[in-house]
Design a protein around this motif. Structure first.
Motif, mmCIF file in Angstrom:
data_model
loop_
_atom_site.group_PDB
_atom_site.id
_atom_site.type_symbol
_atom_site.label_atom_id
_atom_site.label_comp_id
_atom_site.label_asym_id
_atom_site.label_seq_id
_atom_site.Cartn_x
_atom_site.Cartn_y
_atom_site.Cartn_z
ATOM 1 N N ASN A 366 0.832 -1.219 0.000
ATOM 2 C CA ASN A 366 0.000 0.000 0.000
ATOM 3 C C ASN A 366 0.860 1.261 0.000
ATOM 4 N N ARG A 367 2.111 1.117 -0.401
ATOM 5 C CA ARG A 367 3.053 2.221 -0.607
ATOM 6 C C ARG A 367 3.523 2.906 0.684
ATOM 7 N N ALA A 368 3.361 2.244 1.805
ATOM 8 C CA ALA A 368 3.892 2.834 3.050
ATOM 9 C C ALA A 368 5.424 2.856 2.979
ATOM 10 N N LYS A 369 6.023 3.825 3.673
ATOM 11 C CA LYS A 369 7.484 3.868 3.789
ATOM 12 C C LYS A 369 7.887 2.928 4.915
ATOM 13 N N ILE A 370 8.899 2.112 4.672
ATOM 14 C CA ILE A 370 9.297 1.129 5.691
ATOM 15 C C ILE A 370 10.613 1.559 6.353
ATOM 16 N N VAL A 371 10.579 1.525 7.677
ATOM 17 C CA VAL A 371 11.784 1.830 8.448
ATOM 18 C C VAL A 371 12.177 0.560 9.202
ATOM 19 N N ALA A 372 13.413 0.123 9.053
ATOM 20 C CA ALA A 372 13.871 -1.079 9.772
ATOM 21 C C ALA A 372 14.741 -0.645 10.942
ATOM 22 N N VAL A 373 14.338 -1.023 12.157
ATOM 23 C CA VAL A 373 15.194 -0.822 13.329
ATOM 24 C C VAL A 373 15.726 -2.209 13.661
ATOM 25 N N VAL A 374 16.903 -2.508 13.167
ATOM 26 C CA VAL A 374 17.326 -3.904 13.090
ATOM 27 C C VAL A 374 18.750 -4.052 13.599
ATOM 28 N N ASN A 375 19.050 -5.234 14.158
ATOM 29 C CA ASN A 375 20.411 -5.441 14.661
ATOM 30 C C ASN A 375 21.274 -6.252 13.699
ATOM 31 N N ALA A 376 20.808 -7.457 13.309
ATOM 32 C CA ALA A 376 21.624 -8.297 12.419
ATOM 33 C C ALA A 376 21.774 -7.591 11.069
ATOM 34 N N ARG A 377 22.947 -7.727 10.451
ATOM 35 C CA ARG A 377 23.169 -7.026 9.191
ATOM 36 C C ARG A 377 22.797 -7.908 7.995
ATOM 37 N N GLY A 378 22.452 -7.225 6.897
ATOM 38 C CA GLY A 378 22.187 -7.926 5.638
ATOM 39 C C GLY A 378 20.873 -8.677 5.620
ATOM 40 N N SER A 379 19.971 -8.358 6.552
ATOM 41 C CA SER A 379 18.747 -9.148 6.680
ATOM 42 C C SER A 379 17.724 -8.778 5.608
ATOM 43 N N THR A 380 16.700 -9.599 5.504
ATOM 44 C CA THR A 380 15.604 -9.351 4.562
ATOM 45 C C THR A 380 14.913 -8.024 4.896
#
Ligand code: F6R
Length: 598
Positions: A366-380
């Motif tokens: 639905n065209r939302a902007k996605i923000v990833a607050v993530v620890n492991a690198r290179g993830s999906t």
């Protein structure tokens, strides 16, 4: 969920041992069983007449396991978190085809495996397990009758439905072929020794190299003694590997003198929280700008990450921003309201949690902007995101999340301060928090927690209450106790007590009251008084004493940031309760670190 590891051209010619050591580093992904398949070196060719892969499988944790597999320089291995088929030697991976020349390791679920199984049985294939994985070996066996091995693996993989990652070892060509769709895979290149690695996660081969390529969905690699070739599974065309140098150190994936990874990772928070405050400034300010422009903000995550999302909602509310939060597994009915003015902030340690990825895909559609607050690198998740806030707490090996949680929490706090145009002040406060944590980690304070844990070891139920910011803190506090000690610990919003929960309180029921010196201090103490009046044993976790507490674990007074310290007390208590109750703090029963299935 399941760990995959393989080596090609092992320089010690003891690939089975190399794989075993690597699997030990991946055990957090599943510990129902483990197994290794190797092409034995010509000198040991008497094993299986030298014409088949040699295989070893066992149920249970790898622990101090040793392997008696023969010498050889190409092997694959797997550590399993059971989905299809019970925990047995037969169901442990790798799975062989009928010829014994192909073996498969797998992470994920093949949703259409039954159709294939019926067809393959009709064609005369013999199955030795109840797993969905085994069909892959037999499908490749069928296809190599008319196709080269690489093609046979690619077309087999493309016919599987579900989120999967596989590794296939081929005896004849001494090749390992791996494909990814939805479950993580990474390759490592040790140029100096010309040895090559495949893993579900980097710690498995960090000892040899930090030069990695994270596979994307629909990518495959073909690994031989000559090196690693990358392919697009949709077009079959070769692509260029994009090798990156990770700044992870070997010590990050070792216990470093601690008895358990969990304790090491809890202690590391003194550094990791402060470190988080030194990165992502540009991205955080960019995000704050969007929030101020009126983007609808949705915070999602699962388990610990969902409590971080909830705390983020309180942080933002303190700065006058309304946001919503969901356990990612409950977001789908609401994803239809996402649009191009929506920000979905997805919080995840692994960046591979299936429920979180499904929610993100729905919002993205639905065209939302996605923000990833993530620890492991290179993830999906990182790759799906428009803005990435990599919290850089380093590899989190213990199954339960600790340092990733506080690094994510610090990031959300900084975001709320950036919304208030007070990013620098936030940064200072986070750094100060990091230093103040020493107070919880003194020998005296740890001994006090050990004594408290001893007094709770035989209890059946523990209750934890908190209000406002201390509510998500209480949820996380209780989760840590549940996961690491198997003691029933339940958290409630203090306000909820008198609406039902209070019936559970009896004489000496342990009740933790998480509090800060905030504007609801009086209210939470009233709730403590209500619990006390029913005979509860009231243990305050707060930066103050109170007549309502029977005892108190004093935490540093850090204003809104006191919740960091309050949660860390829960992490430590969970750890010591787990030890006292005979649990394995690094690998709680039935759990896996990265939940890549729905
Ligand atoms: C708790 C825990 C789990 C995870 C959850 C989400 O200690 O480890 O509740 O927090 O499975 O995992 P990530 O953060 O990888 O998405």
């Amino acid at each position: 969920m399941c760990g995959i590891f393989a080596v090609v051209n092992d320089k010690t010619n003891n690939a089975a041992q190399t794989v075993l050591t690597g699997l030990k580093k991946l055990e957090y992904r599943g510990y129902d069983s483990w197994g290794i398949a190797i092409k034995s070196a010509p000198s040991t060719s008497e094993v299986d007449g030298g014409q088949k892969l040699v295989i070893e499988k066992h149920i249970g944790k790898i622990g101090d396991a040793k392997t008696n597999l023969p010498a050889g320089n190409t092997a694959i291995g797997h550590t399993r978190w059971a989905t299809h088929g019970g925990v047995s030697d037969a169901n442990a991976h790798p799975h062989l085809d009928c010829t014994g020349k192909l073996a498969v390791i797998h992470n994920g679920i093949v949703e259409n495996y039954l159709e294939f199984k019926e067809e393959l049985i009709k064609k005369g294939h013999q199955f030795s397990s109840e797993t969905d994985t085994e069909i892959i070996a037999h499908l490749v066996e069928e296809k190599i009758k008319s196709q080269p091995i690489t093609q046979a693996v690619f077309t087999t993989f493309n016919s599987l439905i579900g989120s999967n990652a596989i590794g296939v070892i081929d005896f004849d060509s001494e090749t390992i072929i791996a494909c990814r769709n939805g479950s993580p895979l990474v390759v490592g290149v040790d140029e100096k020794n010309q040895q090559y690695f495949l893993g579900s996660d980097v710690p498995a081969f960090l000892k040899y190299t930090n030069k990695v390529h994270f596979l994307d969905d629909s990518e495959a690699v073909v690994i031989t003694k000559k090196g690693i070739r990358l392919f697009d599974l949709k077009t079959g065309k070769e692509k260029k590997l994009s090798i990156q140098n990770l700044d992870w150190k070997l010590e990050d994936a070792e216990k470093g003198g601690y008895p358990h990874f969990l304790l090491k990772e809890i202690m590391e928070q003194k550094e990791t929280i402060g470190k988080t405050a030194s990165i992502n400034e540009k991205e955080i300010k960019e995000l704050a700008k969007l929030i101020k422009e009126g983007y609808k903000t949705i915070l999602i995550g699962c388990g610990t990450a969902s409590y971080c999302a909830l705390a983020g909602k309180y942080f933002l509310a303190n700065e006058g921003i309304i946001s919503q939060n969901y356990g990612a597994y409950e977001y789908l009915p609401f994803s239809k309201f996402a649009d191009k003015k929506t920000l979905v902030i997805a919080i995840s340690q692994s960046g591979e949690t299936a429920d979180t990825l499904i929610a993100v895909r729905a919002a993205k559609k639905n065209r939302a902007k996605i923000v990833a607050v993530v620890n492991a690198r290179g993830s999906t998740l990182e790759r799906m995101a428009d803005i990435v806030l990599a919290v850089s707490a380093g590899p989190e090996i213990a199954v339960v999340s600790t340092k990733a949680f506080t690094a994510q929490l610090a990031t959300l706090y900084l975001l709320s301060k950036a919304v208030e145009n007070k990013y620098d002040e936030g940064k200072k406060l986070i750094k100060n928090l990091s230093e103040s944590l020493d107070q919880i980690f003194t020998v005296q304070s740890i001994n006090r927690l050990i004594d408290l844990a001893k007094s709770l070891i035989d209890k059946e139920h523990i209750f934890v209450i908190g209000k406002h910011l201390n509510f998500p803190a209480a949820m996380e506090f209780a989760l840590k106790i549940k996961e690491t000690s198997y003691l029933h610990a339940e958290a409630f919003a203090a306000g909820e007590l008198k609406h039902g929960v209070i019936t559970l309180i009896q004489k000496e029921t342990p009740c933790f009251v998480l509090a800060s010196k905030d504007d609801v201090k009086g209210e939470i103490l009233s709730s403590a008084a209500e619990l006390k009046a029913r005979g509860g044993r009231i243990i305050g976790v707060a930066p103050f004493e109170s007549a309502e507490f029977d005892e108190v674990i004093k935490t540093p007074d850090l204003g809104n940031l006191t919740i960091f310290a309050n949660v860390i007390v829960g992490q430590l208590l969970g750890y010591y309760l787990g030890i006292g109750r005979g649990a394995d703090p690094d690998k709680p029963r039935n759990l896996a670190k990265s939940v890549t299935v729905k």
